[in-house]
Design an enzyme around this catalytic site. Structure first.
Site, PDB file in Angstrom:
ATOM      1  CB  SER A 185      -0.899   0.009   1.240  1.00  0.00           C
ATOM      2  OG  SER A 185      -1.565   1.250   1.406  1.00  0.00           O
ATOM      3  CE1 TYR A 232      -4.368  -2.408   5.277  1.00  0.00           C
ATOM      4  CE2 TYR A 232      -3.557  -0.189   4.811  1.00  0.00           C
ATOM      5  CZ  TYR A 232      -4.070  -1.405   4.375  1.00  0.00           C
ATOM      6  OH  TYR A 232      -4.292  -1.599   3.022  1.00  0.00           O
TER       7      TYR A 232
END
Length: 295
Positions: free
Chosen positions: A190, A203
């Site tokens: 990401s 995360y």
């Protein structure tokens, strides 16, 4: 040149914020989303890049996973996809898209936080397909905590780390004996790996670890002819967003293109990395961030 053949302005190609505020319980569902996500149902055209490949996609029921499953199938691949038990209806829709493309679809409920379920998943794929040509480690979990690290419970931290890292590690380890030379592993990292949002601290941490895992494993497996790469999406409009973020109205507005990606815009990166066109590419992170500069 007809209008349909003309290049389209990426700023205007898909819906732009502001979006309606919408809230869902995790893991989220595709149907209630406004605007509806585009997985390439009407746009993706295959050209035989993955003919007869046997592929495994975790988190293939919706979002990026669904778009990748659809694209792989239209490129000629058979697809085994995982989903959580509560995502069975979503998974059936992905399977329908795969089967419409004339390929085999296998849906397997699997919580990749559990080592035995990961081992059983690989055994199921080998039983059904005989081998695994492409493993896509895509399943992930996040939960926004605007109040910072003090609000991240041990339960949440454990779920994020086990879903995003343990599952990827176990599945790669168990699948490797069944991946032939020429096969590949593709991980989903990401933009958060490089530009972490404070409210997604745990995360973002796992997504940084995925970058390191990808680069290290690629070096380990290069002599075996197995490539390992990753895709680093920016903001993407998937069910995870209304299920885990408190504010959906301006989601994606911060990207230089001024909008979030649709899942369909991520799928070609996975197709390329899985195909022979990427035969000299391993240990790389393909950034698909809508213009956000990354190192």
């Amino acid at each position: 040149m007809t209008r349909s053949e003309q290049p389209e302005d990426p700023n205007r190609l898909h819906p732009r914020p502001d979006f309606p505020q919408q809230d869902q319980e995790p893991p989220g569902r595709t149907g209630p989303m406004d605007p509806p996500p585009d997985h390439g149902e009407e746009s993706y055209r295959g050209s035989g890049l993955l003919t007869d490949r046997k592929t495994v996609i975790t988190g293939g029921d919706s979002g990026i996973g669904r778009a990748v499953a659809l694209a792989f199938a239209r490129e000629g691949a058979d697809v085994l996809l995982t989903h959580l038990a509560e995502e069975e209806q979503e998974a059936r829709e992905t399977a329908r898209l795969v089967e419409e493309a004339g390929r085999t679809a296998v849906t397997v409920p699997c919580d990749i936080r559990d080592e035995k379920q990961c081992r059983d998943l690989v055994e199921r794929a080998v039983s059904d397909f005989g081998r695994i040509d492409v493993l896509v480690n895509n399943a992930a979990y996040q939960m926004s905590q605007p109040d910072g690290i003090s609000a991240i419970s041990t339960e949440q931290f454990d779920r994020v780390v086990r879903t995003n890292l343990y599952g990827m590690f176990w599945l790669s380890k168990f699948a490797l004996p069944h991946i032939p030379a020429g096969g590949s592993i593709i991980n989903t990292t990401s933009v958060q790996a490089y530009k972490p949002s404070p409210h997604l601290l745990d995360y973002a941490m796992t997504k940084g670890a995925i970058v390191t895992f990808t680069q290290g494993l690629a070096q380990m497996l290069a002599s075996d002819g197995i490539r390992v790469n990753a895709v680093a999406p920016g903001p993407v409009w998937t069910p995870l967003i209304p299920a885990t973020l408190p504010d959906t109205t301006e989601f994606g507005k911060q990207s230089p293109l001024g909008r979030p990606a649709q899942p369909a815009e991520m799928a070609p990166a996975y197709v390329f990395l899985a195909s022979a066109n990427a035969s000299f590419i391993t240990g790389e992170i393909m950034n698909a961030t809508g213009g956000t500069p990354l190192p």
